[in-house]
Scaffold this active site. Structure first.
Site, PDB file in Angstrom:
ATOM      1  N   HIS A   1      47.954  42.024  34.949  1.00  8.82           N
ATOM      2  CA  HIS A   1      46.627  41.428  34.710  1.00  8.82           C
ATOM      3  C   HIS A   1      46.362  40.265  35.672  1.00  8.82           C
ATOM      4  CE1 HIS A   1      45.937  44.102  31.471  1.00  8.82           C
ATOM      5  NE2 HIS A   1      46.809  43.564  30.638  1.00  8.82           N
TER       6      HIS A   1
ATOM      7  N   ASP B   1      40.878  49.591  35.814  1.00  6.01           N
ATOM      8  CA  ASP B   1      41.996  50.171  35.078  1.00  6.01           C
ATOM      9  C   ASP B   1      43.246  50.256  35.951  1.00  6.01           C
ATOM     10  OD1 ASP B   1      43.167  51.151  32.849  1.00  6.01           O
ATOM     11  OD2 ASP B   1      42.307  53.163  32.997  1.00  6.01           O
TER      12      ASP B   1
ATOM     13  N   LEU C   1      23.975  36.872  43.675  1.00  5.19           N
ATOM     14  CA  LEU C   1      24.668  37.988  43.015  1.00  5.19           C
ATOM     15  C   LEU C   1      24.620  37.767  41.504  1.00  5.19           C
ATOM     16  CD1 LEU C   1      26.718  40.463  43.022  1.00  5.19           C
ATOM     17  CD2 LEU C   1      28.537  38.751  43.117  1.00  5.19           C
TER      18      LEU C   1
HETATM   19  C1  FPP Z   1      42.835  47.616  32.284  1.00 12.00           C
HETATM   20  O1  FPP Z   1      44.135  47.903  32.759  1.00 12.00           O
HETATM   21  C2  FPP Z   1      42.546  46.206  32.442  1.00 12.00           C
HETATM   22  C3  FPP Z   1      42.259  45.337  31.417  1.00 12.00           C
HETATM   23  C4  FPP Z   1      42.197  45.730  29.993  1.00 12.00           C
HETATM   24  C5  FPP Z   1      42.033  43.917  31.670  1.00 12.00           C
HETATM   25  C6  FPP Z   1      41.197  43.599  32.860  1.00 12.00           C
HETATM   26  C7  FPP Z   1      41.450  42.205  33.257  1.00 12.00           C
HETATM   27  C8  FPP Z   1      41.565  41.769  34.513  1.00 12.00           C
HETATM   28  C9  FPP Z   1      41.357  42.626  35.697  1.00 12.00           C
HETATM   29  C10 FPP Z   1      41.966  40.367  34.800  1.00 12.00           C
HETATM   30  C11 FPP Z   1      41.017  39.253  34.636  1.00 12.00           C
HETATM   31  C12 FPP Z   1      39.584  39.510  34.731  1.00 12.00           C
HETATM   32  C13 FPP Z   1      38.660  38.531  34.905  1.00 12.00           C
HETATM   33  C14 FPP Z   1      37.215  38.870  34.852  1.00 12.00           C
HETATM   34  C15 FPP Z   1      39.057  37.140  35.192  1.00 12.00           C
HETATM   35  P1  FPP Z   1      45.202  48.441  31.722  1.00 12.00           P
HETATM   36  O2  FPP Z   1      45.889  47.278  31.126  1.00 12.00           O
HETATM   37  O3  FPP Z   1      44.548  49.365  30.731  1.00 12.00           O
HETATM   38  O4  FPP Z   1      46.161  49.235  32.675  1.00 12.00           O
HETATM   39  P2  FPP Z   1      46.973  50.572  32.320  1.00 12.00           P
HETATM   40  O5  FPP Z   1      45.955  51.644  32.036  1.00 12.00           O
HETATM   41  O6  FPP Z   1      47.744  50.839  33.585  1.00 12.00           O
HETATM   42  O7  FPP Z   1      47.847  50.261  31.145  1.00 12.00           O
END
Ligand code: FPP
Length: 232
Positions: free
Chosen positions: A19, A2, A113
């Site tokens: 992201h 997050d 893994l």
């Molecule tokens: C949460 O942060 C994150 C996500 C919903 C997306 C996670 C994706 C990645 C880490 C990138 C790619 C992953 C792979 C496996 C290739 P948020 O957007 O909710 O952040 P915020 O709470 O600050 O708004």
């Protein structure tokens, strides 16, 4: 994982930039697990609720996943990583579903893994599909409702062949599970950090492991029982 959005906002950049930085942190985290000999890593990449985010953001995330699959799978395979995807695949575009299946096939014999990517995943959906499977067995007369045990439920869930997680790490400061592996987290140690996902590094992950190692896991027993090794 997050905090990608806030990481981007701190830099006055669009959320998708966060992201992309998050994807780099995914690589760091996998590298860390390989170096530490961690056997299973499950990453919550995209929840069943995340489909409701703005269309542009969902599209950018799907593109990011697809590119990461195209770029990383051969190298992960070379390093002995077994990849699998948990969650409802139906909503993903065909090309992604195909890439997910290919990656699973290609890496299925690897043992260094277990890397599980939760995409379109929701813990409640996971439990619901398990209940449907058991209900169908009961309806077909292959299982008696009275005979259902937690093991039956466990076996019908998506990570049935893997042990329950030892440690849950959530970045970004919120202290909740947000529909992750609800059943499997029953005795998992929870670890929260305000650090935003793109800012994680090996020393933070080491700190999580050190905190985990210092905890006494009692699984409902007393400290004395644990000390005597009276638990199964
Ligand atoms: C949460 O942060 C994150 C996500 C919903 C997306 C996670 C994706 C990645 C880490 C990138 C790619 C992953 C792979 C496996 C290739 P948020 O957007 O909710 O952040 P915020 O709470 O600050 O708004």
């Amino acid at each position: 994982m997050d905090g990608n959005g806030r990481w981007a906002k701190q830099r006055q950049r669009p959320r998708t930039v966060g992201h992309r930085a998050g994807a780099r942190a995914v690589n760091l985290c996998i590298e860390f697990c390989l170096n530490e000999g961690i056997e299973t890593l499950t990453l919550f990449a995209f929840s069943s609720e995340n489909w409701q985010r703005p269309k542009d953001e969902v599209g950018a995330l799907l593109t990011l996943f697809l590119r990461a699959l195209e770029r990383e799978v051969d190298e992960l395979h070379r390093r002995g990583v077994r990849l699998r995807f948990i969650g409802e695949r139906e909503r993903f575009p065909d090309v992604m579903r195909q890439r997910m299946s290919e990656a699973e096939q290609q890496t299925r014999a690897n043992t260094t893994l277990n890397l599980c990517i939760a995409a379109g995943y929701g813990g409640r959906n996971d439990i619901t599909q398990a209940m449907r499977k058991l209900a169908a067995q009961v309806a077909a007369g292959n299982l008696s409702a009275d005979a259902i045990t937690p093991s039956h439920i466990n076996e019908a869930l998506c990570l049935a062949d893997l042990p329950d997680p030892d440690l849950f790490i959530r970045t970004g400061g919120d202290q909740r599970i947000s529909n992750f592996l609800l059943w499997q987290l029953a005795y998992t140690e929870l670890w929260f950090t305000p650090v935003l996902w793109p800012d994680i590094d090996a020393s933070l992950l080491q700190q999580a492991l050190a905190d985990f190692a210092a905890r006494e896991r009692r699984f409902g027993l007393t400290s004395e029982q644990i000390a005597q090794g009276n638990h199964t």
